[in-house]
Design a protein around this motif. Structure first.
Motif, mmCIF file in Angstrom:
data_model
loop_
_atom_site.group_PDB
_atom_site.id
_atom_site.type_symbol
_atom_site.label_atom_id
_atom_site.label_comp_id
_atom_site.label_asym_id
_atom_site.label_seq_id
_atom_site.Cartn_x
_atom_site.Cartn_y
_atom_site.Cartn_z
ATOM 1 N N ASP A 289 -29.254 5.199 19.174
ATOM 2 C CA ASP A 289 -29.618 6.676 18.789
ATOM 3 C C ASP A 289 -30.917 6.896 20.507
ATOM 4 O OD1 ASP A 289 -26.794 6.513 18.625
ATOM 5 O OD2 ASP A 289 -27.567 7.042 16.353
ATOM 6 N N LYS B 241 -19.413 -1.508 15.738
ATOM 7 C CA LYS B 241 -19.786 -0.241 15.252
ATOM 8 C C LYS B 241 -21.521 0.269 16.539
ATOM 9 C CE LYS B 241 -22.287 3.447 12.902
ATOM 10 N NZ LYS B 241 -22.668 3.872 11.249
ATOM 11 N N SER C 22 -22.978 2.543 19.108
ATOM 12 C CA SER C 22 -23.748 4.559 18.291
ATOM 13 C C SER C 22 -24.600 4.877 19.868
ATOM 14 C CB SER C 22 -24.839 4.864 17.174
ATOM 15 O OG SER C 22 -24.936 6.043 17.114
ATOM 16 N N ASN D 221 -25.648 7.898 20.795
ATOM 17 C CA ASN D 221 -26.166 9.293 20.524
ATOM 18 C C ASN D 221 -26.760 10.153 21.149
ATOM 19 O OD1 ASN D 221 -23.901 10.069 18.734
ATOM 20 N ND2 ASN D 221 -24.984 9.109 17.224
ATOM 21 N N SER E 170 -16.205 1.828 15.735
ATOM 22 C CA SER E 170 -16.498 3.724 15.663
ATOM 23 C C SER E 170 -17.097 3.034 16.726
ATOM 24 C CB SER E 170 -17.671 3.253 14.707
ATOM 25 O OG SER E 170 -18.506 4.829 14.590
ATOM 26 N N SER F 153 -19.126 6.098 18.722
ATOM 27 C CA SER F 153 -20.150 7.555 19.073
ATOM 28 C C SER F 153 -21.041 7.945 19.865
ATOM 29 C CB SER F 153 -21.079 7.463 17.591
ATOM 30 O OG SER F 153 -22.169 8.820 17.929
ATOM 31 N N ARG G 258 -21.868 11.361 20.608
ATOM 32 C CA ARG G 258 -22.674 12.340 19.841
ATOM 33 C C ARG G 258 -23.484 12.922 20.634
ATOM 34 N NH1 ARG G 258 -22.649 14.732 14.537
ATOM 35 N NH2 ARG G 258 -21.104 13.998 14.499
ATOM 36 N N GLU H 159 -12.936 5.354 14.501
ATOM 37 C CA GLU H 159 -13.749 6.859 14.377
ATOM 38 C C GLU H 159 -14.235 7.207 16.354
ATOM 39 O OE1 GLU H 159 -16.832 6.216 12.132
ATOM 40 O OE2 GLU H 159 -15.756 6.960 9.884
ATOM 41 N N PHE H 160 -14.259 8.067 16.374
ATOM 42 C CA PHE H 160 -14.122 8.503 18.251
ATOM 43 C C PHE H 160 -15.465 9.606 17.911
ATOM 44 C CE2 PHE H 160 -13.290 8.931 22.470
ATOM 45 C CZ PHE H 160 -14.729 9.005 23.015
ATOM 46 N N ASP H 161 -16.549 9.848 18.301
ATOM 47 C CA ASP H 161 -16.841 10.895 18.195
ATOM 48 C C ASP H 161 -17.383 11.585 20.073
ATOM 49 O OD1 ASP H 161 -18.961 13.107 17.813
ATOM 50 O OD2 ASP H 161 -19.934 12.444 16.085
ATOM 51 N N SER I 25 -20.223 15.734 24.105
ATOM 52 C CA SER I 25 -20.522 15.111 25.696
ATOM 53 C C SER I 25 -20.491 15.322 26.598
ATOM 54 C CB SER I 25 -20.071 13.212 25.074
ATOM 55 O OG SER I 25 -20.876 13.356 24.048
ATOM 56 N N LYS J 150 -13.801 13.747 16.883
ATOM 57 C CA LYS J 150 -15.036 15.237 17.191
ATOM 58 C C LYS J 150 -15.390 15.035 18.719
ATOM 59 C CE LYS J 150 -16.781 14.117 12.853
ATOM 60 N NZ LYS J 150 -16.044 12.768 12.448
#
Length: 1047
Positions: free
Chosen positions: A729, A770, A772, A774, A793, A795, A797, A817-819, A823, A842
């Motif tokens: 991130d 996972k 990420s 973001n 997971s 992400s 975002r 989980e998919f965020d 985006s 999300k």
């Protein structure tokens, strides 16, 4: 069926384990009071699973398949397994596999006896192809789950394994029940009374002191009130454990926390209590704030943190919790609230929740339960701990009678004696870990601490399960360890008593003043295992190097210090064998030379924040047993000489370099081959990862968050076979390397393609769970990302430049989980429905066109869905999402000059078909009325209506609703809540509701707020924060709130 309303379903192959392991496990589970279903294979009739068996799996919260050598040869076992997996996808059913002399990989990939068994089923042609496919998929999924593995020749007793399984089952059942219970016994009335004292509608400054004995529930009550009020305040501050923090770190540290939390701009920090008082009074005299000071025990702490009572702006609210009411009187707090114990009925309810996972005891235990409740005297902590103790031993009368005798004996001595009985029930490993948490590791990351415990020969995983089950600790969703103040005090008192209250003989020193005293004595101390030091100004301290040399058994050393200018340090001169540049902080009065073995030879964890790299020689420390090294906030560079000494730490598992601002490149990792967790978060100048990272074949966790200059990753990073978490991130990444399509680094002739099976991609990130990314500038994911078949997971975002998802995205079948919130205008692939394990999705869709095309069909496994767009979505119908529990569906229209511009109509009917929905947040500019189907939703607890510009009436709200929030619904003028008997919270703002039929807000509602102040920014922001937290969107940043929520 053996009993009904079962909690655990046992699946096993009779000839392999029925009379041995399975019978032992079944007996221990039932003895512990767990309602367990055991299917008897010999009594099965016919080929199909009957309704009783299907019902048993469906009804159970946990299934335990005991996967033995011939398990797959039984069609019944395979059918049971497929049903478990289906329940897991559909409703979160827990599967705890036990691999009984079978390797998990053999199950997952159907090799060996498992491959042969499936071939036999296929060749007999008594099973259709679809069933075979389901069985293979179920074996693949269960083979990849965490469980227990009994291996041939392994030095592991089955009895110990059974004990671990029972402990884990009890822990999961308790956790599931307490989540479902979703309320705190007997607290509602107290919350209303404290809110009444605060007088939320007045503009003067109000201070309320909440007092009572330890363990009575002061902090719980204060946090509930604080959380409710925080929605009305832009500036809030919650300071936990003021008593402990001020004693261990100094009141100046706490003042800096307060100033930092309430300041919108960075502040330089204060150096004295008087400076802090002045700064607080000057900075916040006109600011409306909400403050909670938890566990204050001295008047001076209140003076230091609050100054004069009038130093905060009008409308400010301050909550104080304390065990000492005289502290409140001395500070002239006029409004106080005494927290008393629970009454007998509520005490019985709380006890039962922890002892029986029920609101009341079974009839046969009612008399004993009432006796225990009487002993607890209404103290919530005592009731929780006592109930949790008995939940482990089950319903056996002899155990209950033993506990009753013990608790009656200590009845007069108070809460400490009652809690001590729980401590005495622990084994030696569990006691050591309990004392470590009490003295050292409260609010520390569990995933880091376990490395030290494991290397010291303890059993941390099972011990933590027991401590949690006995309510002696809690582990949050962020994996932070937490312990109640009373239990911390108990643990520290035990450590003090064990040493005869002599510091020189104490095993743990958590107070830095005590620690400094021991070091200054230069006396050999073979008892001390853990030492915490903290220095505000190093020039105040002198202690000899021999102080460290006299601590041969030290396993944990923590040193925290303020940053000082090196020039200031160099102005002091003295001789010291440990120093490269002289400094009086550490001195040596002799010329002896310490060998590496003499200095802290048993050290497992060295935590030295802002390590003085140019002053302190690392070479004199023995690093042979070091497993955790934390140099957070230090001014280290990649070519620092100390790295070659760190390579002597051949057991190092965790390296933390967070906030090392001078680190532009990572060091050479080639000598740190045992590393499993690497944290390099917040290194603002870091721009390059050394290629030697590819040698860290055991690395499981890599955190590069907030390394803002990091624009590319080395290709070698893609060869890490054990990596499960990769956090990137707020970096400058624009693309991910095509790790899954590149040639194998060690075997150039092996090419890894996206379609390669995970077991063949030996050196790619196929273990990743996972990922990420973001707040990065990434534009797309590599086409080969489908090789991440274990990814759970993902992400992305606020990746505003994200353009597309690759076609291989459909291969991410393990994704839960998919965020994609914020985006860009990215389109979801048509294959979304194939993500059969997806639980949370999300989406924030930014589109400049008049309307968005229809979204693809979403998988029915979803339990949480958040969709926000600026324009309508074509052909919206998500009625297939039968498992959905949380739904956020908001369409915003940036500019509307008049209501006539909107095409109006009823609420989308598909929402009324989501029978499991518990939380609905709806924002739709077109709807005029909520459909009647909404009133039939049986589990809806929270209803939030936001920016429903055309909404004129609400036909019916489900009677189950406890929270009703209405914001910016200008045409809604009437609202009937008279039939909402469970309603505890009502917010109405930016709306013109004149006719409110129902109960008086001030009397019957726990919280009720109304405002017609349309366009009020603070109320809109509070509503936005409330919605965001509810749907896991509380970390969105930048201009997204302005763009989407109209704030």
């Amino acid at each position: 069926m053996e009993g009904c309303d079962n909690e655990v379903f046992l699946s096993f192959r009779g000839p392999d384990t029925r009379t041995g392991f399975t019978d032992h496990l079944y007996t221990r589970l039932t003895d512990a009071g767990v309602r367990t279903y055991r299917d008897d294979e010999d009594l099965r009739v016919g080929e199909e699973i009957g309704p009783d068996l299907l019902g048993a799996i469906e009804q159970s919260k946990i299934s335990i398949p005991i996967i033995s050598k011939s398990y797959a040869s039984s069609k019944w076992c395979l059918k049971e397994l497929a049903q478990m997996v289906e329940c897991r996808k559909r409703k979160g059913h827990i599967i705890m596999p036990i691999f009984y002399y079978v390797e998990p990989s053999e199950v997952r990939y159907q090799t060996g006896s498992y491959g042969e068994a499936l071939l036999v089923h296929e060749n007999k042609k008594r099973v259709d192809d679809e069933s075979i496919r389901k069985w293979r998929a179920a074996l693949n999924e269960v083979g990849g789950l965490k469980g227990w593995n009994i291996k041939n020749g392994a030095n592991r007793h089955e009895g110990q394994l059974v004990k671990e399984v029972v402990t884990k089952v009890l822990s999961e059942l308790k956790k599931a029940y307490l989540v479902v219970s979703d309320f705190l016994v007997g607290v509602d009335e107290s919350v209303k009374e404290v809110e009444g004292l605060l007088g939320t509608n007045t503009d003067d400054v109000k201070i309320v002191g909440i007092h009572g004995m330890g363990g009575i529930g002061k902090t719980t009550l204060a946090k509930l009130v604080y959380n409710k009020l925080s929605q009305d305040f832009a500036d809030c501050c919650f300071l936990a454990d003021v008593r402990e923090t001020s004693h261990s770190k100094g009141i100046v540290f706490v003042q800096n926390q307060l100033i930092s939390n309430l300041s919108t701009k960075a502040h330089p920090g204060i150096n004295s209590k008087d400076d802090g008082i002045t700064a607080i009074e000057e900075r916040f005299s006109s600011k409306k704030v909400l403050i909670l000071l938890d566990d204050v025990d001295e008047k001076d702490q209140l003076i230091a943190l609050l100054g004069r009572q009038s130093c905060f702006g009008l409308g400010s609210r301050i909550l104080i919790t304390t065990r000492k009411v005289n502290v409140l009187h001395e500070f002239r707090v006029k409004l106080t609230y005494l927290v008393g114990g629970l009454d007998p009925e509520r005490s019985l309810q709380l006890f039962s929740m922890h002892a029986f996972r029920s609101d009341h005891p079974p009839i046969e235990k009612m008399e004993q339960s009432r006796e225990i409740v009487k002993i607890a005297e209404g103290l919530p902590l005592t009731l929780e701990v006592m109930g949790s103790n008995l939940s482990i031993c089950g319903p056996r009368n002899e155990m209950w009678n033993d506990y009753l005798v013990k608790w009656k004996k200590c009845h007069i001595e108070g809460i400490r004696s009652k809690l001590m009985i729980s401590y005495e029930e622990l084994d030696s490993d569990q006691r050591q870990i309990f004392l470590d948490i009490a003295c050292l590791f409260h609010e520390c990351d569990k995933n880091t601490v376990i490395y030290m415990w494991r290397d010291c020969g303890l059993c941390p995983i099972q011990s933590l399960e027991v401590l949690q089950l006995m309510s002696l600790i809690k582990i949050g969703e962020d994996n932070k360890l937490w312990m109640h103040d009373q239990l911390k005090d108990l643990g520290r008192d035990i450590v003090s008593q064990e040493s005869g209250r002599e510091l020189d003989k104490q095993s743990r020193l958590w107070n830095h003043n005590d620690a400094l005293v021991v070091l200054l004595r230069e006396k050999r101390n073979a008892k001390l295992e853990a030492l915490c030091l903290q220095f505000e100004d190093w020039s105040e301290y002198r202690f000899p190097l021999e102080g460290f040399a006299a601590l041969p058994e030290l396993r944990f050393l923590q040193v925290k210090r303020k940053r000082v200018f090196f020039e200031r340090v160099e102005s002091f001169f003295s001789q010291a064998t440990l120093l490269r540049h002289n400094m009086p902080f550490i001195t040596s009065r002799t010329d002896f030379s310490l060998s590496e073995k003499q200095l802290l030879p048993n050290l497992r964890w060295l935590s030295w924040h802002n390590f003085p790299r140019r002053i302190l020689k690392l070479s004199k420390f023995s690093l042979s047993n070091l497993v955790i090294l934390d140099f957070s906030g230090s001014k280290l560079t990649h070519d620092w000489d100390g790295w070659r000494h760190i390579k002597r730490a051949k057991k190092l598992k965790v390296l933390n370099l967070s906030g090392c601002e001078r680190l532009s490149k990572t060091p050479d990792f080639s000598g740190l081959l045992t590393l499993e967790r690497l944290i390099i978060e917040g290194c603002r100048k870091l721009a390059e990862i050394d290629s030697s990272i590819g040698q860290l074949k055991h690395l499981e966790y890599l955190n590069l968050n907030n390394c803002k200059r990091l624009g590319q990753l080395p290709k070698e990073l893609g060869t890490l076979p054990a990596l499960t978490e990769l956090l990137l991130d707020n970096t400058s990444l624009r693309r991910l390397p095509d790790w899954w399509g590149i040639e194998n680094m060690e075997c150039p002739h092996v090419h890894i393609s996206p379609s390669s099976k995970a077991r063949d991609s030996l050196n790619c990130l196929t273990s990743l769970l996972k990922l990420s990314l973001n707040h990065t500038c990434i534009t797309h994911l590599p086409d080969s990302i489908g090789a991440l078949t274990n990814l759970e997971s993902l992400s992305l975002r606020e990746c505003f430049r994200m353009q597309r998802l690759p076609s291989s995205f459909k291969e991410l079948r393990s994704l839960t989980e998919f965020d994609l919130f914020g985006s860009g205008s990215i389109e979801l692939p048509d294959s979304m429905e194939s993500l059969e394990n997806l639980k949370s999705l999300k989406l924030l869709l930014l589109q400049k066109s008049v309307a968005l095309p229809a979204l693809p069909k979403l998988p029915e496994s979803l339990t949480s869905l958040a969709i926000t767009t600026q324009v309508p979505i074509a052909n919206t119908d998500y009625s297939n999402l039968i498992n959905l529990k949380l739904l956020l569906f908001i369409i915003t229209v940036p500019e509307i000059s008049s209501q006539s511009e909107l095409v109006q109509g009823p609420m989308p009917q598909w929402i009324g078909k989501l029978s499991k929905l518990e939380v609905l947040t709806l924002g739709h500019p077109n709807i005029t009325n909520l459909s009647l189907e909404l009133g039939a939703l049986p589990y809806l607890k929270t209803l939030q209506l936001f920016n429903c510009c055309a909404l004129e009436r609400i036909s019916q709200i489900p009677s189950t609703v406890t929270k009703l929030h209405i914001g910016r619904c200008p045409l809604l003028t009437t609202l009937d809540i008279s039939y909402l008997k469970n309603l505890s919270e009502l917010y109405v703002f930016d709306s013109w509701i004149e006719d409110l039929s129902g109960r008086a807000l001030s009397k019957d509602l726990l919280e009720g707020k109304r405002s017609k102040d349309f366009g009020c920014y603070s109320l809109g922001l509070s509503f936005f924060i409330m919605i965001s937290k509810l749907h896991g969107l509380d970390e969105i940043t930048g201009y997204v709130p302005l763009l989407i929520w109209g704030l």
